[in-house]
Design a protein around this motif. Structure first.
Motif, PDB file in Angstrom:
ATOM      1  N   ALA A   1      11.822  16.480  -7.691  1.00 25.13           N
ATOM      2  CA  ALA A   1      11.642  15.976  -6.323  1.00 25.13           C
ATOM      3  C   ALA A   1      12.973  15.378  -5.900  1.00 25.13           C
ATOM      4  O   ALA A   1      13.668  14.764  -6.718  1.00 25.13           O
ATOM      5  CB  ALA A   1      10.565  14.908  -6.284  1.00 25.13           C
TER       6      ALA A   1
ATOM      7  N   TYR B   1       1.151   7.029  -6.846  1.00 22.44           N
ATOM      8  CA  TYR B   1       0.057   7.921  -7.246  1.00 22.44           C
ATOM      9  C   TYR B   1       0.153   9.333  -6.669  1.00 22.44           C
ATOM     10  O   TYR B   1      -0.642  10.187  -7.042  1.00 22.44           O
ATOM     11  CB  TYR B   1      -1.290   7.304  -6.856  1.00 22.44           C
ATOM     12  CG  TYR B   1      -1.667   6.123  -7.721  1.00 22.44           C
ATOM     13  CD1 TYR B   1      -2.006   6.301  -9.059  1.00 22.44           C
ATOM     14  CD2 TYR B   1      -1.673   4.828  -7.211  1.00 22.44           C
ATOM     15  CE1 TYR B   1      -2.347   5.214  -9.862  1.00 22.44           C
ATOM     16  CE2 TYR B   1      -2.020   3.740  -8.005  1.00 22.44           C
ATOM     17  CZ  TYR B   1      -2.353   3.943  -9.329  1.00 22.44           C
ATOM     18  OH  TYR B   1      -2.687   2.881 -10.128  1.00 22.44           O
ATOM     19  N   GLU B   2       1.076   9.592  -5.738  1.00 20.63           N
ATOM     20  CA  GLU B   2       1.094  10.928  -5.148  1.00 20.63           C
ATOM     21  C   GLU B   2       2.022  11.865  -5.913  1.00 20.63           C
ATOM     22  O   GLU B   2       3.097  11.491  -6.351  1.00 20.63           O
ATOM     23  CB  GLU B   2       1.438  10.876  -3.646  1.00 20.63           C
ATOM     24  CG  GLU B   2       2.779  10.311  -3.314  1.00 20.63           C
ATOM     25  CD  GLU B   2       2.957  10.037  -1.835  1.00 20.63           C
ATOM     26  OE1 GLU B   2       1.991  10.113  -1.056  1.00 20.63           O
ATOM     27  OE2 GLU B   2       4.096   9.731  -1.453  1.00 20.63           O
ATOM     28  N   ARG B   3       1.536  13.086  -6.060  1.00 20.48           N
ATOM     29  CA  ARG B   3       2.290  14.099  -6.805  1.00 20.48           C
ATOM     30  C   ARG B   3       3.442  14.613  -5.957  1.00 20.48           C
ATOM     31  O   ARG B   3       3.286  14.829  -4.761  1.00 20.48           O
ATOM     32  CB  ARG B   3       1.379  15.265  -7.176  1.00 20.48           C
ATOM     33  CG  ARG B   3       0.294  14.899  -8.161  1.00 20.48           C
ATOM     34  CD  ARG B   3      -0.620  16.078  -8.389  1.00 20.48           C
ATOM     35  NE  ARG B   3      -1.686  15.770  -9.325  1.00 20.48           N
ATOM     36  CZ  ARG B   3      -1.553  15.860 -10.654  1.00 20.48           C
ATOM     37  NH1 ARG B   3      -0.428  16.279 -11.165  1.00 20.48           N
ATOM     38  NH2 ARG B   3      -2.555  15.564 -11.451  1.00 20.48           N
ATOM     39  N   LYS B   4       4.588  14.816  -6.622  1.00 16.65           N
ATOM     40  CA  LYS B   4       5.791  15.248  -5.918  1.00 16.65           C
ATOM     41  C   LYS B   4       6.537  16.288  -6.737  1.00 16.65           C
ATOM     42  O   LYS B   4       6.305  16.430  -7.940  1.00 16.65           O
ATOM     43  CB  LYS B   4       6.746  14.069  -5.732  1.00 16.65           C
ATOM     44  CG  LYS B   4       6.436  13.163  -4.573  1.00 16.65           C
ATOM     45  CD  LYS B   4       7.476  12.047  -4.492  1.00 16.65           C
ATOM     46  CE  LYS B   4       7.151  11.068  -3.404  1.00 16.65           C
ATOM     47  NZ  LYS B   4       7.282  11.633  -2.068  1.00 16.65           N
ATOM     48  N   GLY B   5       7.483  16.937  -6.077  1.00 13.58           N
ATOM     49  CA  GLY B   5       8.429  17.789  -6.781  1.00 13.58           C
ATOM     50  C   GLY B   5       7.859  19.132  -7.192  1.00 13.58           C
ATOM     51  O   GLY B   5       6.656  19.378  -7.125  1.00 13.58           O
TER      52      GLY B   5
ATOM     53  N   GLU C   1       0.832  -1.207   0.000  1.00 11.06           N
ATOM     54  CA  GLU C   1       0.000   0.000   0.000  1.00 11.06           C
ATOM     55  C   GLU C   1       0.870   1.263   0.000  1.00 11.06           C
ATOM     56  O   GLU C   1       0.540   2.250  -0.677  1.00 11.06           O
ATOM     57  CB  GLU C   1      -0.922  -0.015   1.225  1.00 11.06           C
ATOM     58  CG  GLU C   1      -1.962   1.094   1.258  1.00 11.06           C
ATOM     59  CD  GLU C   1      -3.074   0.946   0.234  1.00 11.06           C
ATOM     60  OE1 GLU C   1      -3.055  -0.050  -0.523  1.00 11.06           O
ATOM     61  OE2 GLU C   1      -3.937   1.827   0.157  1.00 11.06           O
TER      62      GLU C   1
ATOM     63  N   LYS D   1       2.104   1.690  -3.473  1.00 13.88           N
ATOM     64  CA  LYS D   1       1.007   2.157  -4.333  1.00 13.88           C
ATOM     65  C   LYS D   1       0.776   3.661  -4.122  1.00 13.88           C
ATOM     66  O   LYS D   1       0.641   4.421  -5.079  1.00 13.88           O
ATOM     67  CB  LYS D   1      -0.258   1.367  -3.983  1.00 13.88           C
ATOM     68  CG  LYS D   1      -1.494   1.801  -4.740  1.00 13.88           C
ATOM     69  CD  LYS D   1      -2.714   1.011  -4.248  1.00 13.88           C
ATOM     70  CE  LYS D   1      -4.003   1.609  -4.777  1.00 13.88           C
ATOM     71  NZ  LYS D   1      -5.182   0.946  -4.212  1.00 13.88           N
ATOM     72  N   LYS D   2       0.757   4.059  -2.869  1.00 14.20           N
ATOM     73  CA  LYS D   2       0.536   5.491  -2.557  1.00 14.20           C
ATOM     74  C   LYS D   2       1.626   6.339  -3.195  1.00 14.20           C
ATOM     75  O   LYS D   2       1.360   7.370  -3.797  1.00 14.20           O
ATOM     76  CB  LYS D   2       0.522   5.665  -1.029  1.00 14.20           C
ATOM     77  CG  LYS D   2       0.243   7.081  -0.566  1.00 14.20           C
ATOM     78  CD  LYS D   2       0.003   7.085   0.948  1.00 14.20           C
ATOM     79  CE  LYS D   2      -0.327   8.472   1.465  1.00 14.20           C
ATOM     80  NZ  LYS D   2       0.821   9.171   2.021  1.00 14.20           N
TER      81      LYS D   2
ATOM     82  N   ASN E   1       5.113  19.006  -9.530  1.00 11.28           N
ATOM     83  CA  ASN E   1       3.853  18.464  -9.010  1.00 11.28           C
ATOM     84  C   ASN E   1       3.331  17.304  -9.867  1.00 11.28           C
ATOM     85  O   ASN E   1       2.174  17.322 -10.318  1.00 11.28           O
ATOM     86  CB  ASN E   1       2.804  19.581  -8.918  1.00 11.28           C
ATOM     87  CG  ASN E   1       1.665  19.218  -7.979  1.00 11.28           C
ATOM     88  OD1 ASN E   1       1.866  18.543  -6.967  1.00 11.28           O
ATOM     89  ND2 ASN E   1       0.468  19.651  -8.306  1.00 11.28           N
TER      90      ASN E   1
END
Lengths: 119, 278
Positions: free
Chosen positions: B245, B182-186, B175, B178-179, B189
């Motif tokens: 990022a 899918y999470e936006r970074k840097g 999990e 997976k997170k 974005n």
């Protein structure tokens, strides 16, 4: 006063109230006031804030790759005696780090938004 | 009354927003496949092992030409020599892996319920070295990538079979991976999913963005930008850097969890690594 006139007066009054509130907001937390406040800060306090914010962004796993190198340049500029330029750079480090912290919070709550949706 | 109606609508609406409280890997895999099968209805599941080259005929022809004289061949040969060279204590890599390390890459990453962590092939290679008194090698490229490339070459055509045991730690690791995907970074974005789910098959500058499904099949890979063979996690770090990022350390818990999720999505696809990529 007719009902329509009363409504018009109330509308104008509420618009003026909202406008005043917006102006107050600009005066207390707008960018100009914020910048003046930042300039007034002791640079050592600013450095501490910038480094703390950067550390927090890193702890969350969301530090931007451009922030660390910028911090190095800021320190070098400060050591070279250009305090005005260094202040601007430390402010940028702090801003980037605070944005990264916000990004981490947003991602934590909304990461599922990119999970593919099957119609 | 209007307020009450809005509130009711929001409450009813919230019932339809699905926020999984815990991982359901098989369901995730099914959803990703269904998504891509709908988007690229003309390619088969096996085709995803070829990445972006499955989507564009011209790019595929160029890639097939390159594969006639594979640029990773020397690295595989060197990897074999390193793999077979005994450590100072007389043992070798073969003593650390099931089946002597031959034809096993399809089972990695795996979750070690004893140490409660994800074990990738590269991580296991360094575990093998340090447990036999050898120094750990850098993870991105060089000797460790060559050994990994050799091990991948002995597993070619084997079907990826990453297992997520019914273990709270394993599901949590999956999990977390997976997170992260899918999470936006840097500063830009962007998430892994932005390029490899949302706009997969589209173009970023001159490059076609490859689908997330099947990306792990061909690593370690010779990338022309690297001018060498490198590991999957070197690519993760590169992707993170491209969206500005700060990358995690290679084989950090974060990247191993990401690789666990990412490779699980490719279950059922044939391994075809090492491969070459632009």
């Amino acid at each position: 006063m007719t009902r329509n006139k009363l409504q018009l007066v109330l509308l104008l009054a509420s618009s003026l109230t909202m406008l005043t509130a917006c102006l107050d907001t600009d005066l207390t937390s707008g960018s100009t006031a914020s910048n003046e406040h930042e300039h007034a800060l002791d640079i050592n306090t600013l450095i501490e804030q910038a480094e703390q914010a950067r550390a927090e962004a890193g702890r969350l796993g969301f530090e931007w790759s451009v922030t660390g190198p910028l911090l190095e340049v800021a320190h070098a500029t400060y050591k070279a005696g250009n305090h005005e330029q260094a202040t601007t750079l430390f402010q940028e480090v702090k801003l980037q780090s605070l944005l990264a912290i916000d990004q981490a919070r947003y991602a934590d709550e909304n990461w599922q938004m990119l999970v593919p949706v099957i119609d | 009354m209007k307020g009450l109606t809005c509130l009711s609508a929001m409450l009813v609406g919230s019932l339809f927003i699905s926020v999984p409280s815990f991982a359901d890997p098989q369901s995730d895999s099914d959803d990703v496949r269904a998504f891509f099968q709908k988007r690229f209805s003309n390619i088969t599941l096996e085709d995803y092992a070829d990445g972006a080259y499955a989507l564009n005929e011209n790019a595929r022809m160029q890639w097939e030409e390159i594969e006639e004289f594979p640029p990773y061949e020397d690295a595989v040969d060197e990897g074999m020599v390193l793999f077979e060279t005994p450590f100072a204590n007389g043992k070798s890599y073969a003593t650390c892996f099931p089946n002597g390390g031959i034809g096993i890459k399809q089972n990695y990453p795996k979750y070690d319920t004893e140490t409660q962590q994800v074990i990738t092939v590269e991580y296991a290679i360094n575990q093998c070295r340090t447990s036999n008194g050898e120094a750990a090698l850098p993870y991105g490229q060089g000797e460790l990538a060559y050994v990994s490339a050799y091990m991948a070459s002995t597993s070619r055509e084997n079907i990826i079979n990453v297992v997520i045991p019914d273990d709270e730690g394993a599901l949590a690791a999956y999990e977390a991976g997976k997170k992260m995907f899918y999470e936006r970074k840097g500063q830009l974005n962007m998430a892994c999913a932005t390029c490899h789910i949302s706009i997969a098959g589209g173009q970023l500058r001159a490059e076609i963005t490859s689908p997330a499904l099947g990306q792990t099949t061909h690593f370690p890979a010779f990338r022309f930008g690297w001018d060498d063979i490198g590991t999957l996690q070197k690519r993760y770090a590169g992707c993170n850097t491209q969206v500005r990022a700060k990358p995690f350390a290679l084989q950090s818990e974060e990247y191993r969890n990401l690789e666990y999720f990412h490779t699980y999505m490719a279950n059922g696809l044939p391994l075809n690594g090492p491969g070459s990529r632009k």
